[in-house]
Design a protein around this motif. Structure first.
Motif, PDB file in Angstrom:
ATOM      1  N   GLY A 292       0.812  -1.223   0.000  1.00 31.62           N
ATOM      2  CA  GLY A 292       0.000   0.000   0.000  1.00 31.62           C
ATOM      3  C   GLY A 292       0.839   1.263   0.000  1.00 31.62           C
ATOM      4  O   GLY A 292       2.063   1.232   0.018  1.00 31.62           O
ATOM      5  N   PRO A 293       0.153   2.436  -0.007  1.00 30.54           N
ATOM      6  CA  PRO A 293       0.863   3.720  -0.139  1.00 30.54           C
ATOM      7  C   PRO A 293       1.842   4.004   0.994  1.00 30.54           C
ATOM      8  O   PRO A 293       2.905   4.579   0.769  1.00 30.54           O
ATOM      9  N   THR A 294       1.518   3.610   2.236  1.00 31.40           N
ATOM     10  CA  THR A 294       2.454   3.897   3.339  1.00 31.40           C
ATOM     11  C   THR A 294       3.490   2.785   3.504  1.00 31.40           C
ATOM     12  O   THR A 294       4.370   2.877   4.346  1.00 31.40           O
ATOM     13  N   GLY A 295       3.367   1.725   2.706  1.00 30.41           N
ATOM     14  CA  GLY A 295       4.349   0.643   2.816  1.00 30.41           C
ATOM     15  C   GLY A 295       4.201  -0.154   4.096  1.00 30.41           C
ATOM     16  O   GLY A 295       5.182  -0.484   4.757  1.00 30.41           O
ATOM     17  N   THR A 296       2.961  -0.464   4.487  1.00 30.47           N
ATOM     18  CA  THR A 296       2.730  -1.286   5.680  1.00 30.47           C
ATOM     19  C   THR A 296       3.463  -2.619   5.536  1.00 30.47           C
ATOM     20  O   THR A 296       3.279  -3.331   4.554  1.00 30.47           O
ATOM     21  N   LEU A 297       4.308  -2.949   6.530  1.00 34.69           N
ATOM     22  CA  LEU A 297       5.088  -4.180   6.455  1.00 34.69           C
ATOM     23  C   LEU A 297       4.231  -5.347   6.931  1.00 34.69           C
ATOM     24  O   LEU A 297       3.785  -5.387   8.080  1.00 34.69           O
ATOM     25  N   ARG A 298       3.977  -6.296   6.028  1.00 37.27           N
ATOM     26  CA  ARG A 298       3.163  -7.464   6.360  1.00 37.27           C
ATOM     27  C   ARG A 298       3.432  -8.546   5.315  1.00 37.27           C
ATOM     28  O   ARG A 298       4.079  -8.290   4.301  1.00 37.27           O
ATOM     29  N   SER A 299       2.925  -9.734   5.562  1.00 35.29           N
ATOM     30  CA  SER A 299       3.094 -10.806   4.574  1.00 35.29           C
ATOM     31  C   SER A 299       2.192 -10.557   3.384  1.00 35.29           C
ATOM     32  O   SER A 299       1.002 -10.270   3.543  1.00 35.29           O
ATOM     33  N   GLY A 300       2.765 -10.686   2.186  1.00 37.20           N
ATOM     34  CA  GLY A 300       1.984 -10.530   0.964  1.00 37.20           C
ATOM     35  C   GLY A 300       1.464 -11.884   0.502  1.00 37.20           C
ATOM     36  O   GLY A 300       1.364 -12.830   1.285  1.00 37.20           O
ATOM     37  N   ARG A 301       1.170 -11.978  -0.775  1.00 37.63           N
ATOM     38  CA  ARG A 301       0.635 -13.241  -1.317  1.00 37.63           C
ATOM     39  C   ARG A 301       1.745 -14.151  -1.842  1.00 37.63           C
ATOM     40  O   ARG A 301       1.520 -15.309  -2.124  1.00 37.63           O
ATOM     41  N   CYS A 302       2.957 -13.566  -1.977  1.00 35.81           N
ATOM     42  CA  CYS A 302       4.012 -14.309  -2.677  1.00 35.81           C
ATOM     43  C   CYS A 302       4.577 -15.452  -1.844  1.00 35.81           C
ATOM     44  O   CYS A 302       4.866 -15.288  -0.657  1.00 35.81           O
ATOM     45  N   SER A 303       4.745 -16.599  -2.518  1.00 40.02           N
ATOM     46  CA  SER A 303       5.431 -17.701  -1.850  1.00 40.02           C
ATOM     47  C   SER A 303       6.826 -17.896  -2.453  1.00 40.02           C
ATOM     48  O   SER A 303       7.513 -18.862  -2.162  1.00 40.02           O
ATOM     49  N   LYS A 304       7.234 -16.928  -3.295  1.00 41.47           N
ATOM     50  CA  LYS A 304       8.621 -16.869  -3.781  1.00 41.47           C
ATOM     51  C   LYS A 304       9.064 -15.418  -3.669  1.00 41.47           C
ATOM     52  O   LYS A 304       8.333 -14.518  -4.080  1.00 41.47           O
ATOM     53  N   PRO A 305      10.281 -15.167  -3.119  1.00 43.14           N
ATOM     54  CA  PRO A 305      10.671 -13.762  -2.940  1.00 43.14           C
ATOM     55  C   PRO A 305      11.104 -13.107  -4.250  1.00 43.14           C
ATOM     56  O   PRO A 305      11.979 -13.607  -4.944  1.00 43.14           O
ATOM     57  N   GLY A 306      10.429 -12.001  -4.619  1.00 44.78           N
ATOM     58  CA  GLY A 306      10.858 -11.152  -5.734  1.00 44.78           C
ATOM     59  C   GLY A 306      11.482  -9.900  -5.149  1.00 44.78           C
ATOM     60  O   GLY A 306      11.770  -9.839  -3.945  1.00 44.78           O
ATOM     61  N   LYS A 307      11.665  -8.868  -5.969  1.00 48.52           N
ATOM     62  CA  LYS A 307      12.337  -7.655  -5.502  1.00 48.52           C
ATOM     63  C   LYS A 307      11.592  -6.999  -4.333  1.00 48.52           C
ATOM     64  O   LYS A 307      12.195  -6.478  -3.410  1.00 48.52           O
ATOM     65  N   ASP A 308      10.253  -7.033  -4.372  1.00 54.37           N
ATOM     66  CA  ASP A 308       9.447  -6.406  -3.314  1.00 54.37           C
ATOM     67  C   ASP A 308       9.673  -7.041  -1.944  1.00 54.37           C
ATOM     68  O   ASP A 308       9.401  -6.423  -0.912  1.00 54.37           O
TER      69      ASP A 308
END
Length: 490
Positions: A231-247
């Motif tokens: 999101g816009p403020t960059g809330t740190l939380r687990s996303g949907r990815c099960s493989k790490p990309g740049k994000d």
């Protein structure tokens, strides 16, 4: 390099085998074994990446030599350069453990005690290594994709990744190691949960395994998803990815000391009035906070503002915040005077506070107007590591041990130029009549801090003696002069 001027911390860690023992580099014959029960100097390995192929890594021991494996699977720790036998690939497993594969011979490294080899063709439990970071656990966290730093957003109850320069105590994160996993602790002692909320207690939702990709870190939660800014403020939380990309990738960076300075007129030095520095404020805000960056060679420091400019010596001894680059005129010598400090500029003169609060480097000697009270603001939680290990409560007494592989978190409280150091039980540090540092004081005792090297400080007791770790590991308050054993990473 990011705006903060920091380089990512070199990744240093211990490798723990399937029997819970650490990979050790012995000085004698450069032999390696997996016999040690805890993480000390001989068990620390530094990860060097290959300059051409980022998937290839080298493991450098505390002796400056590299782990190597020959075609027969024989493993040594004596290679003095990065040759083809030293090239390894990290094969990360779902539980966060690593399998180490020789790139040259395609075999896996494992074993126990003195029987280590790199000859296995498949990965079994004996070829898996857990990673225990050996860095100082307090750092700034930089998002690789957003090029922004994480900070505690107390009002929103989250960690937001939105800072250009990691500023103030909110940008300090503490990595807490527990049973092979890591928790992220904020400066107000809360833990990041994978849904982005901050919790008071450690649990399954706050535990992450560390993964390494191209020299960057990724944090994988218990569901197999990765932390990323959302999101816009960059809330740190687990996303949907099960493989790490740049994000999902992060750098850990050294957290420089940030300080406020009070002049003899009992006002804080501030940049609020424009380009010239003046001691004329009663509040501590970002405008009164300065980052101390200490030069490795000269031990002089630069003082940086939250906008990224440096204190700069200009004509007639004036001090302004106009410099954007480090030069001789942005370097200041700090003289530690117990509860106060004095700053000497590049013209050989001390900074003094004039009647109107203006700061000028025009004094030949130190009087009252040349003295400043320096307060360290971004270490409310203090973790100290010396040359032999971390400072920790002694198991069976009130003494402190300075050679442990685990750390205790102490509370640092400022008191008119001095500090009180408090343990988890709310009791204070003091030095007893035998010169031993104890941790069960009912009343606070004054200690002074001297920020002497990049990332290292010295602590003096009320009699001016340095706190040092002795050969047996006990913390003593009897150092008459500064030695390596009296310097602490903080």
């Amino acid at each position: 390099m990011p705006a903060n001027g920091n380089r990512p911390l070199k990744l240093q860690f211990g490798l723990i085998n399937h029997e819970g023992r650490y990979l050790t580099a012995e000085a004698f014959g450069f032999k390696v074994n997996a016999s040690a029960p805890s993480l000390k100097k001989k068990q620390i390995w530094t990860l060097d990446q290959d300059s051409q192929d980022t998937q290839v890594v080298y493991f450098r021991s505390h002796l400056g030599r590299y782990l190597a494996s020959d075609k027969d699977g024989k493993v040594t720790g004596e290679a003095d350069g990065q040759n083809s036998d030293c090239r390894f690939l990290i094969v990360a497993q779902s539980d966060g453990r690593w399998a180490l594969q020789s790139e040259q011979h395609l075999r896996f490294f494992g074993g126990s005690q003195d029987y280590l080899s790199c000859f296995a063709q498949v990965i079994t439990d004996a070829e898996l290594w857990a990673v225990h970071l050996a860095l100082h656990p307090q750092a700034n966290l930089l998002s690789v994709a957003r090029k922004r730093y994480a900070r505690l957003s107390a009002e929103d109850g989250e960690i937001a990744v939105d800072m250009n320069i990691p500023w103030g105590v909110a940008a300090l994160l503490t990595l807490v190691y527990l049973d092979g996993k890591y928790c992220l602790k904020t400066c107000d002692s809360r833990f990041l949960s994978n849904d982005g909320k901050l919790l008071m207690q450690i649990g399954r939702a706050t535990a992450y395994t560390l993964e390494l990709k191209c020299g960057k870190l990724a944090f994988k939660d218990s569901e197999g998803k990765y932390l990323s800014p959302v999101g816009p403020t960059g809330t740190l939380r687990s996303g949907r990815c099960s493989k790490p990309g740049k994000d999902e990738l992060f750098d850990l960076e050294e957290s420089h000391p940030q300080v406020v300075l009070m002049a003899a007129n009992r006002r804080y030095v501030s940049i609020r009035q424009g380009v010239s520095l003046a001691a004329n404020q009663e509040d501590e805000t970002d405008m009164e906070t300065f980052q101390m960056e200490i030069d490795k060679e000269t031990r002089k420091c630069t003082l940086r503002t939250s906008q990224g400019n440096y204190w700069d010596l200009v004509a007639h001894g004036g001090i302004q915040i106009t410099a954007t680059e480090v030069s001789a005129n942005t370097m200041f010598s700090v003289e530690w005077l117990g509860h106060r400090v004095a700053l000497k500029a590049n013209n050989g003169k001390y900074i003094c506070t004039k009647k109107n609060g203006q700061l000028l480097a025009v004094s030949d000697s130190i009087g009252e107007d040349e003295q400043l009270t320096l307060k360290l603001i971004n270490r409310p939680m203090l973790i100290l590591r010396g040359e032999n290990g971390f400072i920790c409560h002694h198991k069976n007494s009130n003494l402190l041990d300075g050679s442990r592989s685990v750390y205790d978190i102490f509370t640092l409280q400022f008191s008119n130029g001095a500090y009180h150091i408090k343990g988890v039980d709310g009791r204070f540090w003091y030095v007893n009549s035998a010169g031993l540092v104890c941790s069960d004081g009912e009343a606070p005792e004054d200690f002074t801090l001297e920020l002497l090297e990049q990332g290292r400080l010295a602590i003096r007791d009320k009699n001016g003696r340095y706190l040092r770790g002795d050969q047996g590991g006990t913390l003593k308050g009897d150092g008459l002069s500064l030695s390596r054993s009296a310097l602490w990473e903080y």
